[in-house]
Design a protein around this motif. Structure first.
Motif, PDB file in Angstrom:
ATOM      1  N   SER A  37       0.846  -1.192   0.000  1.00 31.28           N
ATOM      2  CA  SER A  37       0.000   0.000   0.000  1.00 31.28           C
ATOM      3  C   SER A  37       0.876   1.234   0.000  1.00 31.28           C
ATOM      4  O   SER A  37       2.085   1.164   0.254  1.00 31.28           O
ATOM      5  N   ALA A  38       0.269   2.370  -0.295  1.00 32.75           N
ATOM      6  CA  ALA A  38       0.940   3.669  -0.242  1.00 32.75           C
ATOM      7  C   ALA A  38       0.127   4.564   0.681  1.00 32.75           C
ATOM      8  O   ALA A  38      -1.062   4.790   0.442  1.00 32.75           O
ATOM      9  N   VAL A  39       0.771   5.053   1.758  1.00 33.15           N
ATOM     10  CA  VAL A  39       0.095   5.861   2.771  1.00 33.15           C
ATOM     11  C   VAL A  39      -1.127   5.087   3.302  1.00 33.15           C
ATOM     12  O   VAL A  39      -2.211   5.643   3.461  1.00 33.15           O
ATOM     13  N   LEU A  40      -0.932   3.796   3.507  1.00 34.58           N
ATOM     14  CA  LEU A  40      -1.947   2.886   4.048  1.00 34.58           C
ATOM     15  C   LEU A  40      -3.206   2.832   3.179  1.00 34.58           C
ATOM     16  O   LEU A  40      -4.315   2.651   3.684  1.00 34.58           O
ATOM     17  N   ASN A  41      -3.017   2.998   1.866  1.00 32.78           N
ATOM     18  CA  ASN A  41      -4.116   2.906   0.917  1.00 32.78           C
ATOM     19  C   ASN A  41      -3.667   2.066  -0.286  1.00 32.78           C
ATOM     20  O   ASN A  41      -2.710   2.435  -0.962  1.00 32.78           O
ATOM     21  N   PRO A  42      -4.333   0.918  -0.525  1.00 31.91           N
ATOM     22  CA  PRO A  42      -5.503   0.400   0.187  1.00 31.91           C
ATOM     23  C   PRO A  42      -5.162   0.005   1.618  1.00 31.91           C
ATOM     24  O   PRO A  42      -4.008  -0.216   1.938  1.00 31.91           O
ATOM     25  N   GLU A  43      -6.174  -0.062   2.441  1.00 26.89           N
ATOM     26  CA  GLU A  43      -5.968  -0.357   3.847  1.00 26.89           C
ATOM     27  C   GLU A  43      -5.421  -1.770   4.020  1.00 26.89           C
ATOM     28  O   GLU A  43      -5.975  -2.728   3.481  1.00 26.89           O
ATOM     29  N   PRO A  44      -4.307  -1.909   4.745  1.00 24.77           N
ATOM     30  CA  PRO A  44      -3.715  -3.231   4.940  1.00 24.77           C
ATOM     31  C   PRO A  44      -4.687  -4.213   5.607  1.00 24.77           C
ATOM     32  O   PRO A  44      -5.460  -3.835   6.482  1.00 24.77           O
ATOM     33  N   VAL A  45      -4.617  -5.452   5.169  1.00 24.90           N
ATOM     34  CA  VAL A  45      -5.413  -6.521   5.782  1.00 24.90           C
ATOM     35  C   VAL A  45      -4.549  -7.147   6.871  1.00 24.90           C
ATOM     36  O   VAL A  45      -3.549  -7.808   6.579  1.00 24.90           O
ATOM     37  N   VAL A  46      -4.900  -6.929   8.127  1.00 22.65           N
ATOM     38  CA  VAL A  46      -4.038  -7.346   9.229  1.00 22.65           C
ATOM     39  C   VAL A  46      -4.454  -8.658   9.880  1.00 22.65           C
ATOM     40  O   VAL A  46      -3.796  -9.121  10.816  1.00 22.65           O
ATOM     41  N   ALA A  47      -5.526  -9.276   9.413  1.00 22.85           N
ATOM     42  CA  ALA A  47      -5.939 -10.560   9.974  1.00 22.85           C
ATOM     43  C   ALA A  47      -4.813 -11.579   9.784  1.00 22.85           C
ATOM     44  O   ALA A  47      -4.350 -11.813   8.662  1.00 22.85           O
ATOM     45  N   ASP A  48      -4.337 -12.144  10.901  1.00 26.09           N
ATOM     46  CA  ASP A  48      -3.253 -13.124  10.888  1.00 26.09           C
ATOM     47  C   ASP A  48      -1.959 -12.570  10.290  1.00 26.09           C
ATOM     48  O   ASP A  48      -1.120 -13.330   9.791  1.00 26.09           O
ATOM     49  N   LEU A  49      -1.789 -11.252  10.342  1.00 24.65           N
ATOM     50  CA  LEU A  49      -0.576 -10.623   9.832  1.00 24.65           C
ATOM     51  C   LEU A  49       0.422 -10.452  10.974  1.00 24.65           C
ATOM     52  O   LEU A  49       0.075  -9.954  12.043  1.00 24.65           O
ATOM     53  N   ASP A  50       1.670 -10.866  10.734  1.00 28.74           N
ATOM     54  CA  ASP A  50       2.683 -10.775  11.787  1.00 28.74           C
ATOM     55  C   ASP A  50       3.295  -9.384  11.885  1.00 28.74           C
ATOM     56  O   ASP A  50       3.491  -8.863  12.990  1.00 28.74           O
ATOM     57  N   VAL A  51       3.605  -8.765  10.755  1.00 28.18           N
ATOM     58  CA  VAL A  51       4.285  -7.465  10.779  1.00 28.18           C
ATOM     59  C   VAL A  51       3.686  -6.536   9.730  1.00 28.18           C
ATOM     60  O   VAL A  51       3.494  -6.921   8.579  1.00 28.18           O
ATOM     61  N   LEU A  52       3.415  -5.312  10.152  1.00 23.34           N
ATOM     62  CA  LEU A  52       3.023  -4.247   9.237  1.00 23.34           C
ATOM     63  C   LEU A  52       4.173  -3.257   9.169  1.00 23.34           C
ATOM     64  O   LEU A  52       4.490  -2.588  10.147  1.00 23.34           O
ATOM     65  N   VAL A  53       4.822  -3.195   8.011  1.00 26.81           N
ATOM     66  CA  VAL A  53       5.877  -2.214   7.781  1.00 26.81           C
ATOM     67  C   VAL A  53       5.218  -1.008   7.121  1.00 26.81           C
ATOM     68  O   VAL A  53       4.668  -1.122   6.032  1.00 26.81           O
ATOM     69  N   ALA A  65      -2.026   3.427  11.694  1.00 24.06           N
ATOM     70  CA  ALA A  65      -1.337   2.141  11.760  1.00 24.06           C
ATOM     71  C   ALA A  65      -1.603   1.448  13.092  1.00 24.06           C
ATOM     72  O   ALA A  65      -1.825   0.232  13.149  1.00 24.06           O
ATOM     73  N   VAL A  66      -1.582   2.222  14.176  1.00 22.32           N
ATOM     74  CA  VAL A  66      -1.856   1.666  15.498  1.00 22.32           C
ATOM     75  C   VAL A  66      -3.291   1.132  15.557  1.00 22.32           C
ATOM     76  O   VAL A  66      -3.551   0.049  16.092  1.00 22.32           O
ATOM     77  N   ARG A  67      -4.219   1.900  14.988  1.00 23.76           N
ATOM     78  CA  ARG A  67      -5.615   1.455  14.985  1.00 23.76           C
ATOM     79  C   ARG A  67      -5.779   0.151  14.216  1.00 23.76           C
ATOM     80  O   ARG A  67      -6.471  -0.763  14.657  1.00 23.76           O
ATOM     81  N   LEU A  68      -5.122   0.046  13.082  1.00 24.93           N
ATOM     82  CA  LEU A  68      -5.229  -1.151  12.260  1.00 24.93           C
ATOM     83  C   LEU A  68      -4.670  -2.371  12.976  1.00 24.93           C
ATOM     84  O   LEU A  68      -5.190  -3.485  12.845  1.00 24.93           O
ATOM     85  N   SER A  69      -3.608  -2.180  13.741  1.00 26.06           N
ATOM     86  CA  SER A  69      -2.942  -3.318  14.380  1.00 26.06           C
ATOM     87  C   SER A  69      -3.486  -3.644  15.759  1.00 26.06           C
ATOM     88  O   SER A  69      -3.134  -4.681  16.332  1.00 26.06           O
ATOM     89  N   SER A  70      -4.322  -2.781  16.307  1.00 28.41           N
ATOM     90  CA  SER A  70      -4.821  -2.982  17.666  1.00 28.41           C
ATOM     91  C   SER A  70      -5.755  -4.188  17.732  1.00 28.41           C
ATOM     92  O   SER A  70      -6.484  -4.482  16.789  1.00 28.41           O
ATOM     93  N   GLY A  71      -5.682  -4.890  18.850  1.00 25.16           N
ATOM     94  CA  GLY A  71      -6.570  -6.031  19.050  1.00 25.16           C
ATOM     95  C   GLY A  71      -6.061  -7.321  18.452  1.00 25.16           C
ATOM     96  O   GLY A  71      -6.704  -8.371  18.588  1.00 25.16           O
TER      97      GLY A  71
END
Length: 207
Positions: A37-53, A65-71
């Motif tokens: 993605s570029a500037v978090l667009n499209p929004e990253p799919v974080v289900a079962d994702l280990d690392v978001l760079v 980014a914090v909101r996407l990875s929370s929970g």
């Protein structure tokens, strides 16, 4: 490896060539690149994702980014073009596990940092640690009881870049014991992350 599978990563950067370069490096190191993605667009799919760079572009990007990875169990790694004391402080306070300056980013540093993060460690270069020290010494302090020898030993190994398993093997503790010690250290030092704890302990001269 996460259990029996390779670690998964999503790569965010405003430049397509940078994204593709990072993806190629990580794929050669047995990471699975889930998307870009570029500037978090499209929004990253974080289900079962280990690392978001993600590329740090200020407070708004960081909060998203914090909101996407929370929970979940997704760990955050930030790349940054303009490294300042304020940006380092904001990222570490938000729980970012590794900060990678674009100017010094190499294939080896990228792979090494992400492997450390996947293992539950933090990756904060020495010059960034110095910037962070200025902040944490104003907001954190050792409790009156100080740190016991076991806590100091664990902190020293954290500062050396060792993960939970490595610390457990080195000190002949169980991994559960190491995690409990780290929790106690964070509480005593009034820190939210391992990076902050290492910074405080370094500044106070206890490691």
């Amino acid at each position: 490896m996460i259990g029996q599978r390779p670690p998964t990563v999503w790569i965010d950067d405003s430049h397509a060539i940078v994204r593709r370069g990072m993806a190629a490096c990580l794929q050669q190191a047995d990471f699975v690149v889930r998307g870009e993605s570029a500037v978090l667009n499209p929004e990253p799919v974080v289900a079962d994702l280990d690392v978001l760079v993600f590329e740090y572009g200020g407070g708004a990007t960081l909060r998203r980014a914090v909101r996407l990875s929370s929970g979940g169990g997704t760990r955050l790694v930030a790349t940054v073009r303009d490294v300042t004391e304020q940006s380092v402080r904001e990222m570490v306070d938000a729980g970012v596990c590794a900060i990678l300056p674009h100017l010094t980013l190499t294939a080896d540093s990228l792979i090494t940092s992400l492997r450390a993060v996947v293992a539950g460690n933090v990756a904060l270069p020495g010059d960034m640690l110095a910037k962070l020290l200025v902040h944490v010494t104003q907001t954190s302090h050792l409790g009156p009881q100080g740190l016991n020898p076991r806590e100091r030993s664990v902190l020293r190994l954290l500062a050396d870049g060792m993960d939970t398993r490595g610390i457990a093997e080195d000190l002949r503790f169980s991994e559960r014991t190491v995690k409990n010690v780290v929790h106690d250290v964070l509480t005593k030092l009034n820190c939210r992350t391992r990076a902050q704890a290492v910074a405080v302990a370094t500044r106070e001269g206890v490691i």
